[in-house]
Every structure is written in C-alpha cells, then in structure tokens.
Write a protein that holds these residues in place. Structure first.
Motif, mmCIF file in Angstrom:
data_model
loop_
_atom_site.group_PDB
_atom_site.id
_atom_site.type_symbol
_atom_site.label_atom_id
_atom_site.label_comp_id
_atom_site.label_asym_id
_atom_site.label_seq_id
_atom_site.Cartn_x
_atom_site.Cartn_y
_atom_site.Cartn_z
ATOM 1 N N ALA A 1 -2.130 -14.728 8.054
ATOM 2 C CA ALA A 1 -1.313 -13.729 7.373
ATOM 3 C C ALA A 1 0.173 -14.022 7.481
ATOM 4 C CB ALA A 1 -1.610 -12.343 7.933
ATOM 5 N N ARG A 2 0.604 -14.617 8.570
ATOM 6 C CA ARG A 2 2.026 -14.933 8.723
ATOM 7 C C ARG A 2 2.491 -15.886 7.632
ATOM 8 N NH1 ARG A 2 3.048 -13.289 14.326
ATOM 9 N NH2 ARG A 2 0.983 -12.940 15.212
ATOM 10 N N ILE A 3 1.646 -16.852 7.313
ATOM 11 C CA ILE A 3 1.980 -17.791 6.238
ATOM 12 C C ILE A 3 1.816 -17.124 4.885
ATOM 13 C CG2 ILE A 3 1.381 -19.995 5.187
ATOM 14 C CD1 ILE A 3 0.458 -20.929 7.942
ATOM 15 N N LEU A 4 0.709 -16.394 4.701
ATOM 16 C CA LEU A 4 0.424 -15.762 3.414
ATOM 17 C C LEU A 4 1.493 -14.757 3.028
ATOM 18 C CD1 LEU A 4 -1.424 -15.214 1.001
ATOM 19 C CD2 LEU A 4 -2.676 -13.573 2.441
ATOM 20 N N PHE A 5 1.828 -13.855 3.950
ATOM 21 C CA PHE A 5 2.840 -12.851 3.637
ATOM 22 C C PHE A 5 4.221 -13.479 3.471
ATOM 23 C CE2 PHE A 5 -0.199 -9.609 5.271
ATOM 24 C CZ PHE A 5 -0.103 -8.708 4.213
ATOM 25 N N GLY A 6 4.462 -14.613 4.142
ATOM 26 C CA GLY A 6 5.716 -15.329 3.909
ATOM 27 C C GLY A 6 5.808 -15.833 2.487
ATOM 28 N N LEU A 7 4.701 -16.348 1.955
ATOM 29 C CA LEU A 7 4.671 -16.791 0.560
ATOM 30 C C LEU A 7 4.818 -15.613 -0.394
ATOM 31 C CD1 LEU A 7 1.783 -19.415 0.805
ATOM 32 C CD2 LEU A 7 4.243 -19.874 0.684
ATOM 33 N N VAL A 8 4.149 -14.512 -0.063
ATOM 34 C CA VAL A 8 4.258 -13.315 -0.896
ATOM 35 C C VAL A 8 5.700 -12.814 -0.920
ATOM 36 C CG1 VAL A 8 3.587 -10.890 -1.097
ATOM 37 C CG2 VAL A 8 1.860 -12.634 -0.583
ATOM 38 N N ALA A 9 6.351 -12.835 0.248
ATOM 39 C CA ALA A 9 7.738 -12.373 0.327
ATOM 40 C C ALA A 9 8.657 -13.216 -0.544
ATOM 41 C CB ALA A 9 8.218 -12.400 1.774
ATOM 42 N N GLY A 10 8.343 -14.506 -0.673
ATOM 43 C CA GLY A 10 9.146 -15.368 -1.526
ATOM 44 C C GLY A 10 9.067 -14.979 -2.999
ATOM 45 N N ARG A 11 7.992 -14.282 -3.366
ATOM 46 C CA ARG A 11 7.806 -13.884 -4.769
ATOM 47 C C ARG A 11 8.225 -12.440 -5.045
ATOM 48 N NH1 ARG A 11 4.787 -17.134 -8.052
ATOM 49 N NH2 ARG A 11 3.841 -18.981 -7.082
ATOM 50 N N VAL A 12 7.889 -11.532 -4.146
ATOM 51 C CA VAL A 12 8.151 -10.109 -4.407
ATOM 52 C C VAL A 12 9.306 -9.558 -3.592
ATOM 53 C CG1 VAL A 12 5.713 -9.778 -4.970
ATOM 54 C CG2 VAL A 12 6.525 -9.274 -2.649
ATOM 55 N N GLY A 13 9.835 -10.349 -2.662
ATOM 56 C CA GLY A 13 10.917 -9.879 -1.812
ATOM 57 C C GLY A 13 10.410 -9.497 -0.439
ATOM 58 N N VAL A 14 11.248 -9.697 0.568
ATOM 59 C CA VAL A 14 10.812 -9.497 1.946
ATOM 60 C C VAL A 14 10.550 -8.022 2.246
ATOM 61 C CG1 VAL A 14 13.179 -9.322 2.850
ATOM 62 C CG2 VAL A 14 11.327 -10.078 4.352
ATOM 63 N N VAL A 15 11.289 -7.104 1.621
ATOM 64 C CA VAL A 15 11.090 -5.687 1.909
ATOM 65 C C VAL A 15 9.740 -5.205 1.384
ATOM 66 C CG1 VAL A 15 11.962 -3.357 1.474
ATOM 67 C CG2 VAL A 15 13.566 -5.210 1.959
ATOM 68 N N THR A 16 9.409 -5.581 0.148
ATOM 69 C CA THR A 16 8.114 -5.192 -0.421
ATOM 70 C C THR A 16 6.956 -5.777 0.380
ATOM 71 O OG1 THR A 16 9.084 -5.060 -2.638
ATOM 72 C CG2 THR A 16 6.690 -5.261 -2.506
ATOM 73 N N ALA A 17 7.084 -7.045 0.752
ATOM 74 C CA ALA A 17 6.022 -7.681 1.542
ATOM 75 C C ALA A 17 5.897 -7.024 2.914
ATOM 76 C CB ALA A 17 6.311 -9.171 1.700
ATOM 77 N N TYR A 18 7.010 -6.647 3.516
ATOM 78 C CA TYR A 18 6.969 -5.976 4.818
ATOM 79 C C TYR A 18 6.246 -4.629 4.721
ATOM 80 C CZ TYR A 18 8.542 -3.809 9.150
ATOM 81 O OH TYR A 18 8.582 -3.180 10.370
ATOM 82 N N LYS A 19 6.522 -3.885 3.671
ATOM 83 C CA LYS A 19 5.811 -2.616 3.466
ATOM 84 C C LYS A 19 4.308 -2.842 3.339
ATOM 85 C CE LYS A 19 9.644 -0.306 1.064
ATOM 86 N NZ LYS A 19 10.089 0.315 -0.211
ATOM 87 N N ALA A 20 3.927 -3.912 2.659
ATOM 88 C CA ALA A 20 2.506 -4.213 2.494
ATOM 89 C C ALA A 20 1.832 -4.475 3.829
ATOM 90 C CB ALA A 20 2.330 -5.412 1.564
ATOM 91 N N THR A 21 2.542 -5.128 4.756
ATOM 92 C CA THR A 21 1.948 -5.382 6.079
ATOM 93 C C THR A 21 1.727 -4.080 6.841
ATOM 94 O OG1 THR A 21 4.077 -5.677 7.246
ATOM 95 C CG2 THR A 21 3.127 -7.612 6.167
ATOM 96 N N THR A 22 2.658 -3.144 6.701
ATOM 97 C CA THR A 22 2.526 -1.862 7.393
ATOM 98 C C THR A 22 1.334 -1.078 6.863
ATOM 99 O OG1 THR A 22 4.942 -1.784 7.682
ATOM 100 C CG2 THR A 22 3.737 0.264 8.012
ATOM 101 N N VAL A 23 1.155 -1.083 5.549
ATOM 102 C CA VAL A 23 0.011 -0.392 4.940
ATOM 103 C C VAL A 23 -1.298 -1.050 5.376
ATOM 104 C CG1 VAL A 23 -1.120 0.165 2.748
ATOM 105 C CG2 VAL A 23 1.355 0.445 2.987
ATOM 106 N N THR A 24 -1.291 -2.364 5.530
ATOM 107 C CA THR A 24 -2.493 -3.070 5.976
ATOM 108 C C THR A 24 -2.875 -2.661 7.392
ATOM 109 O OG1 THR A 24 -1.917 -4.970 4.579
ATOM 110 C CG2 THR A 24 -3.527 -5.349 6.320
ATOM 111 N N ILE A 25 -1.898 -2.519 8.274
ATOM 112 C CA ILE A 25 -2.185 -2.039 9.633
ATOM 113 C C ILE A 25 -2.806 -0.648 9.580
ATOM 114 C CG2 ILE A 25 -1.142 -1.331 11.823
ATOM 115 C CD1 ILE A 25 0.983 -3.495 11.367
ATOM 116 N N TRP A 26 -2.220 0.225 8.769
ATOM 117 C CA TRP A 26 -2.746 1.590 8.627
ATOM 118 C C TRP A 26 -4.194 1.571 8.138
ATOM 119 C CZ3 TRP A 26 -4.431 3.978 4.109
ATOM 120 C CH2 TRP A 26 -4.684 5.352 4.200
#
Length: 379
Positions: free
Chosen positions: A246-271
């Motif tokens: 996930a560290r690599i995957l979300f890093g790639l996602v952040a490159g496309r949608v922005g780091v803030v949006t990707a960070y929010k997605a990680t928080t929702v995944t934990i929930w």
C-alpha cells in the motif's frame, strides 16, 4: 532512501513483533491481558511522544547521529526486556525501545523528504515500505526464534542485530543539504495556533487510540479460536505485507490525484477495516481484516510526511512531522491496555472491536474534510 528502508525495517520489524512474544512472556511473568497491553503500549507512546524532540534535533544536526543513538538505545531496550522478571521491567524495556525507534524514524524520513522535490511522495512511500517489510518478516522470524531459543534469548539477539544494522545505516546514509537561512519555520508554538493543525492533531489522537490495538490482540484473538501460534503470528505479517504494497500503491495514487486526496483515502480504509473486525468470527475474516487494515495503515504512514510537507513546507518537516506524531502518543499509551481491560471484563473480543470502530469513526471524521491547500499559508 535505501538506508532509510533498511533502518526502518529493522527498527519496526524488531518492535512490532510483540504479538509473537506476548504469549510466552505472559506465561513466564504471569501477566494479564491488560498488563501485556501496557508492556507494548509504552513503545508507540514513547516513540510518538518524543518525535517532536527527535524531529527538531534532526532538523538541526541531521539524521546520522540520531540513527546511531537509536541503534544503541534500541538494543539496550530489547536487552532489558530479555532480563525481565516482573511486569515493571518489561514495561521499562519497551519504553527504552520506543526511545530508540523515535531516534530512527522521524530523522530518517524527514531526510528523504528534504532530499527529493519532484518525486517526494513516491520517495517517502518507497523508503517507509521498510516498515512494512519489517512487519512482514519480524513476527514470523521472531516466532521461529522463540520456538527454538525462548523469548528471552530471542529479544537479546534481536537487540544485538538491531544495533549492528542501525549503526551501519548511520555511517552510510547520505544527508540532504539544507538551506542555511530558511524563509519560514514552523515551531511547535506556531503549529498550536494553526486551526487546521489542531484539527489534524485531534483526529490523530483518536486514531492513536485504535491503531496499535491489532498489533497486540489480533494474534491472541486467532489463537483463542484454535489457530496455531505460527498461523496467528502470520496475521501480523499480513498486516506488514499489505502495508508494504500500500505504501507504494498509495504513493502512485497520490501522484495522480494529489497527496491530500490519497491521504484521506488511507484514513477511510483504516475505518473500513475496523468495520470488518467487529463481526469477525473466523481466521479468514481476521485475514481480510489484516489485509485491509494493513493497506490503510501503511498508506497513511507513508503519505503523512508528504501531506504535512504539502501544507507546511520542507524547511521544518522534521519538526512538523514530529509534533504531529505526538498526537497519537497518549492514545497509543492507553489504547491497548484499555482494550485488554475490555477483553478481561467481557471475556471476549466483540466489545473492544465495537469500541475500536466507534473511536476510529471519530478520528476519520476529523480528516476527511481537510482542504486541498493550507488556507492560512506559511508563517
């Protein structure tokens, strides 16, 4: 980046292996579930609480001396734990382990963040996959060593190995150049006066209450269902495997949608992972929980420094990241012991799972509405 990967893998791999040590330690020392929770919880509390200090020191002196000190202190902590004859000594040992990890984590991650500009998110994501790799291998290796050597000798040998590796990483780590005269600096006082940082801090406290509970109790929960200790310990490794990917995957996602949006997605995944944990009754459901939780946890840890760099710049990244990590320190201290008390009071894991989900909901709500930019700007 490579030295950070190795250093974090060893530091966290030899610390998040507690699930593989807790059963024989409890039997040897006569610990209750709540006491065992205290032994582990002082580790994340200490390394998070001291992150503001070690981050500030890293901004001033660089990562190399901090990493060297971290290796020596981590070895001392595991060695002290190996000699424990009472719960107080075991708690003190893991408190010292937390000091060592704090000296290694924020200084090395902040160094990577300062080194890279264009690909900072991806670089930090790759570097902190060392935590995931360590969490994958650490519990399995520890369980095998405990079976062969006993838990005390295992802790002692792991401490020696950690010292050797971290000292080598400190000697070989390249250090990013820093501007001699920074235009803007965020201090702890300035951060305390920033409304957005206060929101981040409050939600970080709530998440700190729940993030470390699975590392202590998911393996014993599986063992209570009749699973062998090795298979139960593998759940912690699954968390590490998922977090690594996930560290690599979300890093790639952040490159496309922005780091803030990707960070929010990680928080929702934990929930969402804790929502899975609530009705879990079998090993396979726990396995799904471990995969989803690991993915959210790994992505969250990977993106947090980059997200803070996006909002607050890189000149004080060690300080800002360190102060932010202190938000979870109190929660990390009380989360696992409180879960242990709930387990003891209810005789099972349903009640702590429900409470954990409720607290995770509060923490998630504080982060999903973050703005895309820091509206108040840098000082």
């Amino acid at each position: 980046m490579g030295m950070t990967f190795v250093a974090l893998g060893v530091a966290f791999g030899f610390s998040y292996n507690f699930g593989s040590v807790v059963a024989p330690m409890r039997a040897s020392l006569g610990l209750s579930a709540g006491q065992a929770g205290w032994v582990f919880s002082v580790f994340p509390f200490t390394f998070l609480a001291l992150s503001g200090v070690t981050g500030r020191l890293a901004d001033r002196y660089g990562p190399r001396p901090m990493l060297a000190v971290g290796g020596l202190v981590l070895a001392a902590g595991l060695g002290l734990t190996a000699t424990a004859g009472h719960v107080a000594t075991a708690v003190a040992g893991y408190l010292v382990v937390g000091v060592g990890v704090s000296c290694a984590y924020v200084p090395s991650v902040a160094n990577v963040g300062a080194w890279f500009v264009r690909h900072r998110v991806q670089a930090i994501g790759i570097a902190v996959t060392g935590i995931g790799a360590g969490t994958v291998l650490g519990p399995i290796v520890t369980a095998a060593l405990v079976d062969a050597l006993g838990w005390r000798r295992t802790e002692a040998w792991l401490g020696l190995a950690a010292m050797v590796v971290l000292l080598a990483c400190a000697a070989a780590m390249p250090v990013a150049a820093r501007r001699r005269h920074a235009d803007a600096t965020w201090t702890a006082g300035r951060l305390a006066g920033d409304p957005m940082f206060r929101t981040l801090y409050a939600s970080g406290f709530a998440m700190g209450l729940v993030l470390y509970v699975p590392f202590v109790f998911v393996a014993p929960m599986a063992e209570q269902g009749g699973v062998t200790p090795i298979r139960a310990a593998a759940l912690i490794s699954v968390i590490g495997f998922a977090s690594t990917a996930a560290r690599i995957l979300f890093g790639l996602v952040a490159g496309r949608v922005g780091v803030v949006t990707a960070y929010k997605a990680t928080t929702v995944t934990i929930w969402a992972s804790f929502l899975i944990w609530v009705p879990s009754r079998s090993y396979w459901v726990l396995l799904v929980f471990a995969l989803v939780f690991g993915a959210g946890y790994g992505g969250n840890i990977a993106l947090m420094p980059a997200m803070l760099g996006h909002y607050y710049g890189i000149d004080s990244l060690g300080t800002v990241t360190g102060v932010m990590f202190t938000s979870a320190s109190v929660g990390a201290l009380f989360g696992a012991p409180l879960a242990g008390l709930l387990i003891g009071a209810s005789g099972g894991y349903l009640l702590p799972a429900v409470v954990t989900f409720a607290v995770a909901t509060l923490g998630t709500a504080g982060q999903v509405f973050l703005p895309k930019v820091h509206r108040s700007g840098t000082p």
